[in-house]
Motif scaffolding. Sequence first.
Motif, PDB file in Angstrom:
ATOM      1  N   GLU A 117      -1.396   8.785   7.071  1.00 46.81           N
ATOM      2  CA  GLU A 117      -2.803   8.919   7.472  1.00 46.81           C
ATOM      3  C   GLU A 117      -3.630   7.742   6.951  1.00 46.81           C
ATOM      4  O   GLU A 117      -4.525   7.259   7.632  1.00 46.81           O
ATOM      5  CB  GLU A 117      -3.368  10.241   6.949  1.00 46.81           C
ATOM      6  N   ILE A 118      -3.311   7.276   5.755  1.00 45.91           N
ATOM      7  CA  ILE A 118      -4.057   6.165   5.155  1.00 45.91           C
ATOM      8  C   ILE A 118      -3.799   4.860   5.902  1.00 45.91           C
ATOM      9  O   ILE A 118      -4.726   4.087   6.144  1.00 45.91           O
ATOM     10  CB  ILE A 118      -3.684   6.014   3.660  1.00 45.91           C
ATOM     11  N   VAL A 119      -2.519   4.614   6.257  1.00 51.21           N
ATOM     12  CA  VAL A 119      -2.153   3.335   6.888  1.00 51.21           C
ATOM     13  C   VAL A 119      -1.992   3.441   8.404  1.00 51.21           C
ATOM     14  O   VAL A 119      -1.513   2.496   9.032  1.00 51.21           O
ATOM     15  CB  VAL A 119      -0.872   2.738   6.254  1.00 51.21           C
ATOM     16  N   SER A 120      -2.388   4.546   8.954  1.00 54.42           N
ATOM     17  CA  SER A 120      -2.338   4.776  10.404  1.00 54.42           C
ATOM     18  C   SER A 120      -0.925   4.641  10.976  1.00 54.42           C
ATOM     19  O   SER A 120      -0.681   3.894  11.931  1.00 54.42           O
ATOM     20  CB  SER A 120      -3.298   3.830  11.134  1.00 54.42           C
ATOM     21  N   MET A 121       0.016   5.352  10.388  1.00 55.31           N
ATOM     22  CA  MET A 121       1.405   5.375  10.839  1.00 55.31           C
ATOM     23  C   MET A 121       1.918   6.805  10.721  1.00 55.31           C
ATOM     24  O   MET A 121       1.357   7.610   9.987  1.00 55.31           O
ATOM     25  CB  MET A 121       2.292   4.480   9.964  1.00 55.31           C
ATOM     26  N   SER A 122       3.028   7.061  11.386  1.00 56.28           N
ATOM     27  CA  SER A 122       3.630   8.392  11.242  1.00 56.28           C
ATOM     28  C   SER A 122       4.366   8.458   9.900  1.00 56.28           C
ATOM     29  O   SER A 122       4.723   7.426   9.320  1.00 56.28           O
ATOM     30  CB  SER A 122       4.603   8.655  12.386  1.00 56.28           C
ATOM     31  N   GLY A 123       4.611   9.660   9.441  1.00 52.08           N
ATOM     32  CA  GLY A 123       5.340   9.856   8.190  1.00 52.08           C
ATOM     33  C   GLY A 123       6.735   9.267   8.235  1.00 52.08           C
ATOM     34  O   GLY A 123       7.229   8.727   7.245  1.00 52.08           O
ATOM     35  N   ASP A 124       7.380   9.362   9.411  1.00 53.07           N
ATOM     36  CA  ASP A 124       8.725   8.806   9.562  1.00 53.07           C
ATOM     37  C   ASP A 124       8.732   7.287   9.411  1.00 53.07           C
ATOM     38  O   ASP A 124       9.612   6.718   8.766  1.00 53.07           O
ATOM     39  CB  ASP A 124       9.319   9.190  10.927  1.00 53.07           C
ATOM     40  N   VAL A 125       7.759   6.632  10.017  1.00 57.20           N
ATOM     41  CA  VAL A 125       7.664   5.172   9.909  1.00 57.20           C
ATOM     42  C   VAL A 125       7.389   4.781   8.454  1.00 57.20           C
ATOM     43  O   VAL A 125       7.966   3.820   7.937  1.00 57.20           O
ATOM     44  CB  VAL A 125       6.565   4.607  10.856  1.00 57.20           C
ATOM     45  N   THR A 162       0.834  -1.201   0.000  1.00 60.22           N
ATOM     46  CA  THR A 162       0.000   0.000   0.000  1.00 60.22           C
ATOM     47  C   THR A 162       0.870   1.253   0.000  1.00 60.22           C
ATOM     48  O   THR A 162       0.585   2.214  -0.731  1.00 60.22           O
ATOM     49  CB  THR A 162      -0.938   0.004   1.231  1.00 60.22           C
ATOM     50  N   ILE A 163       1.936   1.247   0.788  1.00 59.07           N
ATOM     51  CA  ILE A 163       2.840   2.395   0.847  1.00 59.07           C
ATOM     52  C   ILE A 163       3.470   2.646  -0.527  1.00 59.07           C
ATOM     53  O   ILE A 163       3.471   3.775  -1.026  1.00 59.07           O
ATOM     54  CB  ILE A 163       3.920   2.182   1.931  1.00 59.07           C
ATOM     55  N   ILE A 164       4.003   1.604  -1.152  1.00 57.98           N
ATOM     56  CA  ILE A 164       4.655   1.743  -2.463  1.00 57.98           C
ATOM     57  C   ILE A 164       3.651   2.231  -3.509  1.00 57.98           C
ATOM     58  O   ILE A 164       3.947   3.135  -4.302  1.00 57.98           O
ATOM     59  CB  ILE A 164       5.292   0.403  -2.911  1.00 57.98           C
ATOM     60  N   ILE A 165       2.472   1.636  -3.533  1.00 60.79           N
ATOM     61  CA  ILE A 165       1.466   2.025  -4.526  1.00 60.79           C
ATOM     62  C   ILE A 165       1.073   3.488  -4.356  1.00 60.79           C
ATOM     63  O   ILE A 165       1.028   4.248  -5.324  1.00 60.79           O
ATOM     64  CB  ILE A 165       0.242   1.091  -4.464  1.00 60.79           C
ATOM     65  N   HIS A 166       0.822   3.896  -3.123  1.00 62.08           N
ATOM     66  CA  HIS A 166       0.422   5.293  -2.911  1.00 62.08           C
ATOM     67  C   HIS A 166       1.572   6.257  -3.203  1.00 62.08           C
ATOM     68  O   HIS A 166       1.344   7.352  -3.714  1.00 62.08           O
ATOM     69  CB  HIS A 166      -0.113   5.493  -1.489  1.00 62.08           C
ATOM     70  N   LYS A 167       2.783   5.877  -2.892  1.00 61.51           N
ATOM     71  CA  LYS A 167       3.924   6.771  -3.121  1.00 61.51           C
ATOM     72  C   LYS A 167       4.257   6.895  -4.611  1.00 61.51           C
ATOM     73  O   LYS A 167       4.389   7.993  -5.126  1.00 61.51           O
ATOM     74  CB  LYS A 167       5.147   6.281  -2.355  1.00 61.51           C
ATOM     75  N   TYR A 168       4.382   5.752  -5.310  1.00 62.78           N
ATOM     76  CA  TYR A 168       4.888   5.786  -6.683  1.00 62.78           C
ATOM     77  C   TYR A 168       3.805   5.773  -7.756  1.00 62.78           C
ATOM     78  O   TYR A 168       4.039   6.253  -8.862  1.00 62.78           O
ATOM     79  CB  TYR A 168       5.886   4.642  -6.901  1.00 62.78           C
ATOM     80  N   TYR A 169       2.643   5.223  -7.457  1.00 60.20           N
ATOM     81  CA  TYR A 169       1.574   5.230  -8.450  1.00 60.20           C
ATOM     82  C   TYR A 169       0.713   6.496  -8.317  1.00 60.20           C
ATOM     83  O   TYR A 169       0.254   7.045  -9.305  1.00 60.20           O
ATOM     84  CB  TYR A 169       0.683   3.991  -8.311  1.00 60.20           C
ATOM     85  N   TYR A 170       0.477   6.933  -7.080  1.00 64.13           N
ATOM     86  CA  TYR A 170      -0.400   8.086  -6.852  1.00 64.13           C
ATOM     87  C   TYR A 170       0.355   9.344  -6.441  1.00 64.13           C
ATOM     88  O   TYR A 170      -0.239  10.412  -6.308  1.00 64.13           O
ATOM     89  CB  TYR A 170      -1.460   7.760  -5.793  1.00 64.13           C
ATOM     90  N   GLY A 171       1.657   9.245  -6.202  1.00 61.30           N
ATOM     91  CA  GLY A 171       2.475  10.409  -5.890  1.00 61.30           C
ATOM     92  C   GLY A 171       2.176  11.074  -4.549  1.00 61.30           C
ATOM     93  O   GLY A 171       2.380  12.271  -4.385  1.00 61.30           O
ATOM     94  N   ARG A 172       1.705  10.307  -3.582  1.00 63.18           N
ATOM     95  CA  ARG A 172       1.383  10.866  -2.268  1.00 63.18           C
ATOM     96  C   ARG A 172       2.638  10.998  -1.409  1.00 63.18           C
ATOM     97  O   ARG A 172       3.604  10.250  -1.576  1.00 63.18           O
ATOM     98  CB  ARG A 172       0.350   9.992  -1.577  1.00 63.18           C
ATOM     99  N   THR A 173       2.598  11.928  -0.480  1.00 65.30           N
ATOM    100  CA  THR A 173       3.724  12.131   0.440  1.00 65.30           C
ATOM    101  C   THR A 173       3.666  11.094   1.561  1.00 65.30           C
ATOM    102  O   THR A 173       2.629  10.451   1.785  1.00 65.30           O
ATOM    103  CB  THR A 173       3.669  13.538   1.067  1.00 65.30           C
ATOM    104  N   SER A 174       4.762  10.998   2.295  1.00 66.78           N
ATOM    105  CA  SER A 174       4.823  10.060   3.422  1.00 66.78           C
ATOM    106  C   SER A 174       3.780  10.400   4.484  1.00 66.78           C
ATOM    107  O   SER A 174       3.175   9.504   5.082  1.00 66.78           O
ATOM    108  CB  SER A 174       6.219  10.055   4.035  1.00 66.78           C
TER     109      SER A 174
END
Length: 186
Positions: A155-163, A138-150
């Motif tokens: 917020e989507i995966v219930s984790m901090s941006g650093d994690v 989910t992280i990879i798809i949102h970052k590289y397919y949808y261009g979302r920030t950490s």
Amino acid sequence: MNDNELRQLIKSYPEKGQRAFYDKYFNYVYTIVFSYLKNCGRTEDVDECVGDVFAQCFLYFDKQETIEGDMKALAASIARRRAVDAYRKLVKHSGNISIEECEEELRSSEDVVETSETSELRQILYSKVKELGEPESTIIIHKYYYGRTSTEIGEIVSMSGDVVRVKCSRAIKKLREMLVKVGING
């Protein structure tokens, strides 16, 4: 099955090897042939040409002491040559298509091969991303397919941006290793 395994199977068990080659490259060969014959041939013409491509590949395998080179490139090369020959034959007999249309059609068909290879690479990449499991895929798809920030992904995966950044970095490293294992160097 990689090319080396396929070569060994073709030499050790020709029928099984030919079947494996056919199964692995049928869609690829069909796409190439169809791209050449779509405007002048019938489905039967495409099917016949695809059959001729595999027959020529199998004859090549039978004649060789050792099979060298890229199997996909071999299939593509034979498919293009056979499709061009079939295209010329069909156009000659139909008389409905101009020489200019023929030349344009043959030139534009090269893009289909590249598009097909790109599409295949995307499918492999996507399947390997899914193999990473959650939440990494989910992280990879949102970052590289949808261009979302950490932060957005967090917020989507219930984790901090650093994690998310750490997990993303580790997932990319693991993904590279997975791709190298299937013969894709990145």
